[in-house]
Design a protein around this motif. Structure first.
Motif, PDB file in Angstrom:
ATOM      1  N   ILE A 153      -4.622   3.454  -3.332  1.00 47.10           N
ATOM      2  CA  ILE A 153      -4.482   4.405  -2.093  1.00 47.10           C
ATOM      3  C   ILE A 153      -4.167   5.958  -1.867  1.00 47.10           C
ATOM      4  N   THR A 154      -4.627   7.034  -1.341  1.00 45.16           N
ATOM      5  CA  THR A 154      -4.014   8.338  -1.301  1.00 45.16           C
ATOM      6  C   THR A 154      -3.858   8.536  -0.387  1.00 45.16           C
ATOM      7  N   PHE A 155      -2.182   9.033  -0.211  1.00 44.62           N
ATOM      8  CA  PHE A 155      -1.199   8.584   1.708  1.00 44.62           C
ATOM      9  C   PHE A 155      -1.682  10.161   1.638  1.00 44.62           C
ATOM     10  N   ASN A 156      -2.431  11.075   2.129  1.00 41.77           N
ATOM     11  CA  ASN A 156      -1.666  12.636   2.802  1.00 41.77           C
ATOM     12  C   ASN A 156      -1.124  12.441   3.204  1.00 41.77           C
ATOM     13  N   ASP A 157      -0.432  13.369   3.692  1.00 42.80           N
ATOM     14  CA  ASP A 157      -0.038  14.403   4.730  1.00 42.80           C
ATOM     15  C   ASP A 157      -0.136  15.533   4.849  1.00 42.80           C
ATOM     16  N   PRO A 158      -0.654  15.530   5.758  1.00 41.32           N
ATOM     17  CA  PRO A 158      -1.671  17.343   6.011  1.00 41.32           C
ATOM     18  C   PRO A 158      -0.954  18.172   7.274  1.00 41.32           C
ATOM     19  N   LEU A 159       0.077  17.343   7.851  1.00 39.71           N
ATOM     20  CA  LEU A 159       1.334  18.465   7.941  1.00 39.71           C
ATOM     21  C   LEU A 159       2.597  18.026   7.459  1.00 39.71           C
ATOM     22  N   PHE A 160       2.652  18.560   6.399  1.00 38.25           N
ATOM     23  CA  PHE A 160       3.740  18.223   5.680  1.00 38.25           C
ATOM     24  C   PHE A 160       4.261  20.338   6.498  1.00 38.25           C
ATOM     25  N   GLY A 161       5.544  19.906   6.443  1.00 41.33           N
ATOM     26  CA  GLY A 161       6.202  21.180   6.406  1.00 41.33           C
ATOM     27  C   GLY A 161       6.782  21.188   8.007  1.00 41.33           C
ATOM     28  N   ASN A 162       5.707  20.171   8.714  1.00 39.21           N
ATOM     29  CA  ASN A 162       5.410  20.573   9.910  1.00 39.21           C
ATOM     30  C   ASN A 162       5.715  18.889  10.548  1.00 39.21           C
ATOM     31  N   PHE A 163       6.412  18.906  12.155  1.00 41.79           N
ATOM     32  CA  PHE A 163       6.788  17.728  12.610  1.00 41.79           C
ATOM     33  C   PHE A 163       5.531  16.702  11.919  1.00 41.79           C
ATOM     34  N   TYR A 164       5.984  15.597  11.841  1.00 38.02           N
ATOM     35  CA  TYR A 164       5.279  14.374  11.729  1.00 38.02           C
ATOM     36  C   TYR A 164       4.152  13.640  12.592  1.00 38.02           C
ATOM     37  N   ASP A 165       3.117  12.924  12.595  1.00 40.28           N
ATOM     38  CA  ASP A 165       2.534  13.063  14.455  1.00 40.28           C
ATOM     39  C   ASP A 165       2.931  11.285  14.308  1.00 40.28           C
ATOM     40  N   ASP A 166       3.786  11.426  15.206  1.00 39.56           N
ATOM     41  CA  ASP A 166       4.053  10.045  15.691  1.00 39.56           C
ATOM     42  C   ASP A 166       3.758   8.894  16.475  1.00 39.56           C
ATOM     43  N   LYS A 167       2.401   9.258  16.669  1.00 40.49           N
ATOM     44  CA  LYS A 167       1.123   8.508  16.530  1.00 40.49           C
ATOM     45  C   LYS A 167       0.362   7.805  15.739  1.00 40.49           C
ATOM     46  N   ALA A 168       0.129   8.533  14.463  1.00 43.78           N
ATOM     47  CA  ALA A 168      -0.806   8.718  13.319  1.00 43.78           C
ATOM     48  C   ALA A 168      -0.249   7.513  12.973  1.00 43.78           C
ATOM     49  N   GLU A 169      -0.705   6.407  12.943  1.00 39.86           N
ATOM     50  CA  GLU A 169      -1.111   5.253  12.207  1.00 39.86           C
ATOM     51  C   GLU A 169      -1.922   4.818  11.194  1.00 39.86           C
ATOM     52  N   ARG A 170      -1.441   3.726   9.520  1.00 42.55           N
ATOM     53  CA  ARG A 170      -1.875   3.917   8.255  1.00 42.55           C
ATOM     54  C   ARG A 170      -1.814   1.905   7.983  1.00 42.55           C
ATOM     55  N   LEU A 171      -3.356   1.714   8.687  1.00 47.61           N
ATOM     56  CA  LEU A 171      -2.643   0.209   8.525  1.00 47.61           C
ATOM     57  C   LEU A 171      -3.066  -0.252   6.574  1.00 47.61           C
ATOM     58  N   VAL A 172      -1.980  -0.735   5.998  1.00 45.45           N
ATOM     59  CA  VAL A 172      -2.844  -1.222   4.693  1.00 45.45           C
ATOM     60  C   VAL A 172      -2.202  -2.718   4.325  1.00 45.45           C
ATOM     61  N   SER A 173      -2.881  -3.676   3.340  1.00 46.99           N
ATOM     62  CA  SER A 173      -2.661  -4.743   3.299  1.00 46.99           C
ATOM     63  C   SER A 173      -1.810  -5.109   2.808  1.00 46.99           C
ATOM     64  N   ASN A 174      -1.112  -6.700   3.390  1.00 53.47           N
ATOM     65  CA  ASN A 174       0.364  -6.744   2.865  1.00 53.47           C
ATOM     66  C   ASN A 174       0.319  -5.966   1.346  1.00 53.47           C
ATOM     67  N   GLU A 175       0.095  -6.871   0.539  1.00 54.77           N
ATOM     68  CA  GLU A 175       0.140  -5.684  -0.641  1.00 54.77           C
ATOM     69  C   GLU A 175       0.582  -5.216  -0.762  1.00 54.77           C
ATOM     70  N   VAL A 176      -0.082  -3.524   0.054  1.00 63.66           N
ATOM     71  CA  VAL A 176      -0.175  -2.713  -0.419  1.00 63.66           C
ATOM     72  C   VAL A 176       1.612  -1.906  -0.033  1.00 63.66           C
ATOM     73  N   VAL A 177       1.627  -3.020   1.073  1.00 67.22           N
ATOM     74  CA  VAL A 177       3.192  -2.856   1.598  1.00 67.22           C
ATOM     75  C   VAL A 177       4.703  -3.273   0.770  1.00 67.22           C
ATOM     76  N   SER A 178       3.898  -4.772   0.122  1.00 68.81           N
ATOM     77  CA  SER A 178       5.172  -5.467  -1.098  1.00 68.81           C
ATOM     78  C   SER A 178       5.739  -4.214  -1.513  1.00 68.81           C
ATOM     79  N   VAL A 179       4.419  -3.627  -1.970  1.00 69.11           N
ATOM     80  CA  VAL A 179       4.619  -2.656  -3.481  1.00 69.11           C
ATOM     81  C   VAL A 179       4.759  -1.711  -3.449  1.00 69.11           C
TER      82      VAL A 179
END
Length: 68
Positions: A31-57
């Motif tokens: 899974i590629t985790f892009n950060d299109p707002l890098f260098g600016n404030f993050y979007d506190d409404k953005a959400e990226r759901l991943v599986s429990n396995e990815v969370v564990s990694v």
């Protein structure tokens, strides 16, 4: 966490929200985790759901940098 002290035995703990920022998008478990707002404030409404396995990694990788 004041509610951790409502009943005994007390059970306080540290609770973190981590917002990693990336100039170059990391790939974790395919899974590629892009950060299109890098260098600016993050979007506190953005959400990226991943599986429990990815969370564990991700959690295991973070643990490597935490010392107690």
């Amino acid at each position: 966490m004041n509610h951790a002290f409502r009943t005994e035995p007390f059970n306080p703990h540290v609770h973190w929200h981590i917002f990693p920022r990336y100039h170059k998008a990391p790939v974790i478990e395919g899974i590629t985790f892009n950060d299109p707002l890098f260098g600016n404030f993050y979007d506190d409404k953005a959400e990226r759901l991943v599986s429990n396995e990815v969370v564990s990694v991700i959690a295991e990788r973070l643990r490597q940098y935490i010392t107690l």
